[in-house]
Design a protein around this motif. Structure first.
Motif, mmCIF file in Angstrom:
data_model
loop_
_atom_site.group_PDB
_atom_site.id
_atom_site.type_symbol
_atom_site.label_atom_id
_atom_site.label_comp_id
_atom_site.label_asym_id
_atom_site.label_seq_id
_atom_site.Cartn_x
_atom_site.Cartn_y
_atom_site.Cartn_z
ATOM 1 N N ALA A 90 0.806 -1.225 0.000
ATOM 2 C CA ALA A 90 0.000 0.000 0.000
ATOM 3 C C ALA A 90 0.837 1.273 0.000
ATOM 4 O O ALA A 90 0.280 2.374 -0.052
ATOM 5 C CB ALA A 90 -0.933 0.008 1.215
ATOM 6 N N SER A 91 2.165 1.137 0.053
ATOM 7 C CA SER A 91 3.021 2.310 0.244
ATOM 8 C C SER A 91 4.029 2.512 -0.873
ATOM 9 O O SER A 91 5.057 3.171 -0.671
ATOM 10 C CB SER A 91 3.772 2.184 1.585
ATOM 11 N N GLY A 92 3.738 1.986 -2.055
ATOM 12 C CA GLY A 92 4.649 2.208 -3.173
ATOM 13 C C GLY A 92 4.791 3.683 -3.482
ATOM 14 O O GLY A 92 3.831 4.455 -3.404
ATOM 15 N N GLY A 93 6.012 4.092 -3.812
ATOM 16 C CA GLY A 93 6.258 5.499 -4.123
ATOM 17 C C GLY A 93 7.006 6.185 -3.004
ATOM 18 O O GLY A 93 7.930 5.623 -2.407
ATOM 19 N N LEU A 94 6.602 7.407 -2.716
ATOM 20 C CA LEU A 94 7.348 8.261 -1.794
ATOM 21 C C LEU A 94 6.877 8.085 -0.358
ATOM 22 O O LEU A 94 5.688 8.200 -0.052
ATOM 23 C CB LEU A 94 7.188 9.719 -2.216
ATOM 24 N N ASN A 95 7.820 7.806 0.535
ATOM 25 C CA ASN A 95 7.562 7.658 1.959
ATOM 26 C C ASN A 95 8.573 8.509 2.734
ATOM 27 O O ASN A 95 9.357 9.238 2.134
ATOM 28 C CB ASN A 95 7.666 6.189 2.369
ATOM 29 N N LEU A 96 8.546 8.394 4.049
ATOM 30 C CA LEU A 96 9.420 9.218 4.889
ATOM 31 C C LEU A 96 10.385 8.345 5.666
ATOM 32 O O LEU A 96 10.010 7.290 6.191
ATOM 33 C CB LEU A 96 8.592 10.052 5.867
ATOM 34 N N GLY A 97 11.637 8.784 5.741
ATOM 35 C CA GLY A 97 12.632 8.082 6.539
ATOM 36 C C GLY A 97 13.275 9.004 7.551
ATOM 37 O O GLY A 97 13.411 10.210 7.329
ATOM 38 N N MET A 98 13.653 8.426 8.687
ATOM 39 C CA MET A 98 14.370 9.137 9.743
ATOM 40 C C MET A 98 15.667 8.384 10.009
ATOM 41 O O MET A 98 15.654 7.159 10.173
ATOM 42 C CB MET A 98 13.525 9.196 11.023
ATOM 43 N N ASP A 99 16.768 9.085 10.016
ATOM 44 C CA ASP A 99 18.067 8.451 10.208
ATOM 45 C C ASP A 99 18.046 7.559 11.445
ATOM 46 O O ASP A 99 17.645 7.987 12.533
ATOM 47 C CB ASP A 99 19.148 9.521 10.356
ATOM 48 N N TYR A 100 18.448 6.300 11.266
ATOM 49 C CA TYR A 100 18.484 5.357 12.369
ATOM 50 C C TYR A 100 19.690 5.644 13.257
ATOM 51 O O TYR A 100 20.816 5.824 12.764
ATOM 52 C CB TYR A 100 18.548 3.930 11.812
ATOM 53 N N LEU A 101 19.478 5.694 14.561
ATOM 54 C CA LEU A 101 20.548 5.986 15.520
ATOM 55 C C LEU A 101 20.911 4.687 16.233
ATOM 56 O O LEU A 101 20.274 4.312 17.219
ATOM 57 C CB LEU A 101 20.089 7.038 16.539
ATOM 58 N N PRO A 102 21.917 3.960 15.751
ATOM 59 C CA PRO A 102 22.230 2.644 16.318
ATOM 60 C C PRO A 102 22.675 2.737 17.771
ATOM 61 O O PRO A 102 23.496 3.572 18.137
ATOM 62 C CB PRO A 102 23.362 2.140 15.415
ATOM 63 N N GLY A 103 22.105 1.879 18.607
ATOM 64 C CA GLY A 103 22.482 1.846 20.014
ATOM 65 C C GLY A 103 21.796 2.873 20.876
ATOM 66 O O GLY A 103 22.068 2.954 22.076
ATOM 67 N N SER A 104 20.899 3.667 20.304
ATOM 68 C CA SER A 104 20.205 4.673 21.113
ATOM 69 C C SER A 104 19.223 3.996 22.051
ATOM 70 O O SER A 104 18.731 2.899 21.812
ATOM 71 C CB SER A 104 19.466 5.662 20.212
ATOM 72 N N LEU A 105 18.909 4.693 23.143
ATOM 73 C CA LEU A 105 17.977 4.193 24.144
ATOM 74 C C LEU A 105 16.884 5.219 24.384
ATOM 75 O O LEU A 105 17.124 6.429 24.265
ATOM 76 C CB LEU A 105 18.704 3.915 25.468
ATOM 77 N N GLY A 106 15.691 4.753 24.727
ATOM 78 C CA GLY A 106 14.630 5.670 25.101
ATOM 79 C C GLY A 106 15.002 6.421 26.368
ATOM 80 O O GLY A 106 15.567 5.847 27.308
#
Length: 292
Positions: A90-106
């Motif tokens: 259902a999401s073909g085309g343009l979507n949004l990404g956020m840089d993944y922060l490896p090892g981050s914690l809440g």
């Protein structure tokens, strides 16, 4: 304008989010948390992510880089989870990404201290965009390399789900009693004095211009995306004067229900030990163990 990349591999879903975001790899060799246009919460959550996220960055707050991600649904053909397959289709085309922060914690407010000035800036910003999803129940703050990062602004700009209500939002108070940073005595007055002069119509227009036009089509009452962008600028600009005085810091509702809207809280799927492919679910906003 946001950078554009193309998704090359779907890695794993993040099951804490109601919209079922996922971790993907892209053709720039980066790894991103991807949010989908085909998710049940709709493309307006992506509009809010872009507009609020870019505004936060321009105000000096830490938000992971946002990018446009092109998705070919074919990458989901080998995905064993039918729910994920349906989302990718259902999401073909343009979507949004956020840089993944490896090892981050809440962020845990019992283990991480935030000074009153920084807490005030975050609370003032959340009041500006009407963010209802940064409470002690769901902080949407990460700690990465010893610094605090803001994520997940899809529940901001609530008024754009009902545009006739937008003018009334100008003078609406912002109840920060349940805000995750409320215990740190946020200096909202100082934040307002610092940040309010920066929020000009020119700055807001720059942020609004980065929202892809295809996410702004067919909005009732607006002729085209540019007219809709102007409405975002007008609504946010009108909210700035006197904003700090409209922030309410009272007793938190520790034993009460969330104040977030039902469409946000009710959409969250039940937690489970693993997905259909046997992979463990995410335990925080950024799943651990995936490397860039």
């Amino acid at each position: 304008m946001l950078r554009e990349v193309t998704a090359t591999r779907y890695v794993t879903p993040l099951r804490e989010g109601g919209s079922l975001p996922g971790i993907v790899e892209a053709d720039d060799l980066g790894t991103y948390v991807m949010k989908f246009t085909g998710a049940g919460q709709g493309r307006k959550t992506l509009v809010a992510e872009v507009l609020a996220g870019l505004l936060a960055q321009r105000l000096g707050l830490r938000v992971p880089e946002l990018v446009r991600i092109r998705l070919d649904p074919v990458i989901g053909l080998s995905e064993p989870d039918e729910e994920v397959q349906d989302l990718l289709k259902a999401s073909g085309g343009l979507n949004l990404g956020m840089d993944y922060l490896p090892g981050s914690l809440g962020l845990d407010p019992l283990a991480f201290t935030v000074d009153a000035a920084e807490a005030g800036r975050v609370v003032w910003f959340d009041a500006l965009v009407g963010n209802v999803d940064r409470s002690w129940r769901n902080p949407n703050l990460l700690v990465w390399h010893g610094e605090m990062w803001l994520i997940d602004h899809g529940a901001s700009l609530i008024w754009h789900h009902n545009w006739p209500s937008a003018p009334a939002s100008r003078d609406k108070p912002y109840d920060a009693s349940d805000h995750v940073l409320a215990p740190f005595a946020p200096d909202v007055a100082a934040a307002g004095a610092e940040l309010a002069p920066l929020v000009t119509e020119e700055l807001l227009a720059e942020c609004a211009a980065a929202v892809p036009g295809e996410w702004l089509l067919d909005e009732p009452g607006f002729a085209d995306p540019d007219e809709l962008r102007a409405a975002y600028v007008r609504t946010l600009a009108a909210r700035v004067p006197g904003l700090a005085e409209r922030v309410v810091l009272g007793e938190p509702t520790r034993d009460g229900p969330s104040r977030a809207p039902g469409w946000l809280t009710g959409a969250r799927p039940p937690r489970r030990r693993s997905d259909a492919g046997g992979r463990p679910e995410c335990e925080s906003g950024q799943e651990r163990g995936v490397r860039r």
